[in-house]
Scaffold this active site. Structure first.
Site, PDB file in Angstrom:
ATOM      1  N   THR A  62      23.290  58.888  79.499  1.00 30.01           N
ATOM      2  CA  THR A  62      22.293  58.950  78.568  1.00 30.01           C
ATOM      3  C   THR A  62      21.469  60.206  78.891  1.00 30.01           C
ATOM      4  O   THR A  62      21.115  60.234  80.179  1.00 30.01           O
ATOM      5  CB  THR A  62      21.488  57.910  78.263  1.00 30.01           C
ATOM      6  OG1 THR A  62      20.874  57.275  79.427  1.00 30.01           O
ATOM      7  CG2 THR A  62      22.309  56.552  77.675  1.00 30.01           C
ATOM      8  N   GLY A  63      20.947  60.785  78.056  1.00 31.54           N
ATOM      9  CA  GLY A  63      20.006  61.772  78.592  1.00 31.54           C
ATOM     10  C   GLY A  63      20.288  63.049  79.570  1.00 31.54           C
ATOM     11  O   GLY A  63      19.965  63.024  80.631  1.00 31.54           O
ATOM     12  N   GLY A  67      18.237  68.337  84.285  1.00 27.06           N
ATOM     13  CA  GLY A  67      17.830  67.518  85.334  1.00 27.06           C
ATOM     14  C   GLY A  67      19.042  66.882  85.969  1.00 27.06           C
ATOM     15  O   GLY A  67      20.112  67.311  86.145  1.00 27.06           O
ATOM     16  N   TYR A 217       5.009  54.500  82.287  1.00 23.57           N
ATOM     17  CA  TYR A 217       6.131  55.135  82.788  1.00 23.57           C
ATOM     18  C   TYR A 217       6.738  54.006  84.011  1.00 23.57           C
ATOM     19  O   TYR A 217       7.747  53.419  84.176  1.00 23.57           O
ATOM     20  CB  TYR A 217       6.061  56.383  83.378  1.00 23.57           C
ATOM     21  CG  TYR A 217       7.438  57.104  84.097  1.00 23.57           C
ATOM     22  CD1 TYR A 217       8.373  57.241  83.336  1.00 23.57           C
ATOM     23  CD2 TYR A 217       7.295  57.172  85.437  1.00 23.57           C
ATOM     24  CE1 TYR A 217       9.536  57.744  83.921  1.00 23.57           C
ATOM     25  CE2 TYR A 217       8.573  57.411  86.145  1.00 23.57           C
ATOM     26  CZ  TYR A 217       9.413  58.043  85.125  1.00 23.57           C
ATOM     27  OH  TYR A 217      10.453  58.215  85.935  1.00 23.57           O
TER      28      TYR A 217
END
Ligand SMILES: *[C@@H]1O[C@H](CO)[C@@H](O)[C@H](O)[C@H]1NC(C)=O
Ligand SMILES: *[C@@H]1O[C@H](CO)[C@@H](O)[C@H](O)[C@H]1NC(C)=O
Length: 339
Positions: A62-63, A67, A217
């Site tokens: 995922t994602g 990065g 976060y």
């Protein structure tokens, strides 16, 4: 009298300046040593060196439009896996997919839409995977959302950081668990962070819309670790394992949410000390592929080594409470699989 004066003179004119010079050199030396150690650590930091192949295995990341997610997808594609890139921005994801296929010569890389900040999107993605993929060997929860100050709510009326980083992945795991069990031995990998120590998930306020996202976060990363521990316990004996990790501090887009001028001040430090995304994906890749870890579950890794957790996330009754709160938050229905 004369002796005392002579002593005083030598003390003032020689010993004292010499001490200052020595102190300055000692401090500079210490800074040098710290820098050297840090640089050494950066360039020798956990590298997964095994060439384990993943041919015939299906992996969801995922994602992964940038990065460490992108480097994780690339590394797994290089090992021959069928890589499903689960991304929010399809336009960017298609470009990244082409780049990965180009650099790995593995054409088994596909893009599917997944927005973890929407339960409807999670359900749509899971139904699609469940229907079209005969097996799933590894599910990698890599996507992460971070903002420092801007409070945001999702379409489900839930705080953005919490839903993207914890509730979305929690629901997705439930909806794919049958496929993972069917494909056992299979694995779930959760990208957490050592920064979980800076905050804690508030069981009494599971939708903290008034808390600043910067704090949330860290709290969401604590939830990730508690989720991993409780999930491992519930999956005992199924052949499905789950482990979490700290990727290190990485020079990725997630830092761009730091407002100026703090981000300009941080930039040289980030460039100098932080890991590159390729260095940052090593532990994720190890947890996804290393044959030696096939039976290891519920553990936390950093720099390609098992690492210890603080007592707050070792509390299993807390892990169970967070799990039950999360089941309610994602509105797990009677027809949905329970774990
Ligand atoms: C996945 O598909 C199977 C049938 O192949 C079905 O029994 C199961 O309920 C589905 N799970 C989900 C979460 O859609
Ligand atoms: C563990 O968590 C429970 C539930 O949140 C709490 O009541 C208990 O005090 C915690 N135990 C320790 C040792 O922190």
């Amino acid at each position: 009298m004369i002796v005392a004066e002579a002593w005083k003179a030598s003390y003032l004119y020689w010993v004292f300046p010499a001490l200052i010079v020595a102190t300055v050199f000692a401090i500079l030396g210490l800074i040098g040593v710290i820098f050297a150690i840090r640089l050494f650590a950066k360039y020798t930091c956990g590298r997964f060196r095994k060439t384990t192949r993943m041919d015939g295995k299906t992996v969801i990341v995922t994602g992964c439009t940038g990065g460490i997610g992108k480097e994780t997808a690339r590394d797994l594609a290089k090992r021959g896996a069928r890589v499903i890139m689960a991304c929010r921005n399809l336009e960017v994801a298609e470009k990244v997919k082409d780049e990965i296929i180009d650099s790995t010569k593995n054409t088994q890389v596909i893009v599917k839409k997944l927005d973890l900040s929407s339960f409807a999107s999670v359900r749509e993605f899971a139904a699609d995977i469940n229907k079209t993929e005969p097996k799933l060997d590894v599910l990698i929860h890599n996507a992460g959302y971070a903002d420092t100050f801007k409070k945001r709510k999702t379409v489900d009326d839930i705080e953005m950081t919490m839903e993207t980083n914890h509730y979305g992945p929690f629901l997705l795991t439930h909806l794919l668990i049958d496929l993972l069990k069917k494909s056992a031995p299979s694995r779930i990998v959760v990208v957490a962070s050592s920064l979980y120590r800076l905050a804690s998930f508030n069981i009494d306020n599971p939708n903290p819309v008034d808390t600043i996202p910067g704090y949330l976060y860290y709290a969401s990363k604590e939830a990730n670790i508690l989720f991993t521990r409780e999930l491992a316990r519930r999956l005992e004996g199924t052949g499905v394992t789950v482990n979490c990790l700290h990727p290190g501090l990485i020079e990725t887009g997630i830092w761009s949410s730091v407002p100026p001028p703090l981000n300009w001040m941080l930039f040289p430090i980030i460039k100098f000390f932080f890991k590159t995304p390729k260095q940052g994906c090593q532990t994720t890749v190890m947890l996804a592929v290393d044959e030696q870890l096939e039976k290891v579950s519920g553990k936390y890794f950093s720099d390609c080594r098992e690492s210890s957790l603080s007592s707050s996330v070792s509390n299993m009754s807390r892990a169970k409470k967070v799990w039950e709160v999360s089941e309610r938050m994602v509105k797990l229905g009677d027809d949905d699989p329970r774990i």
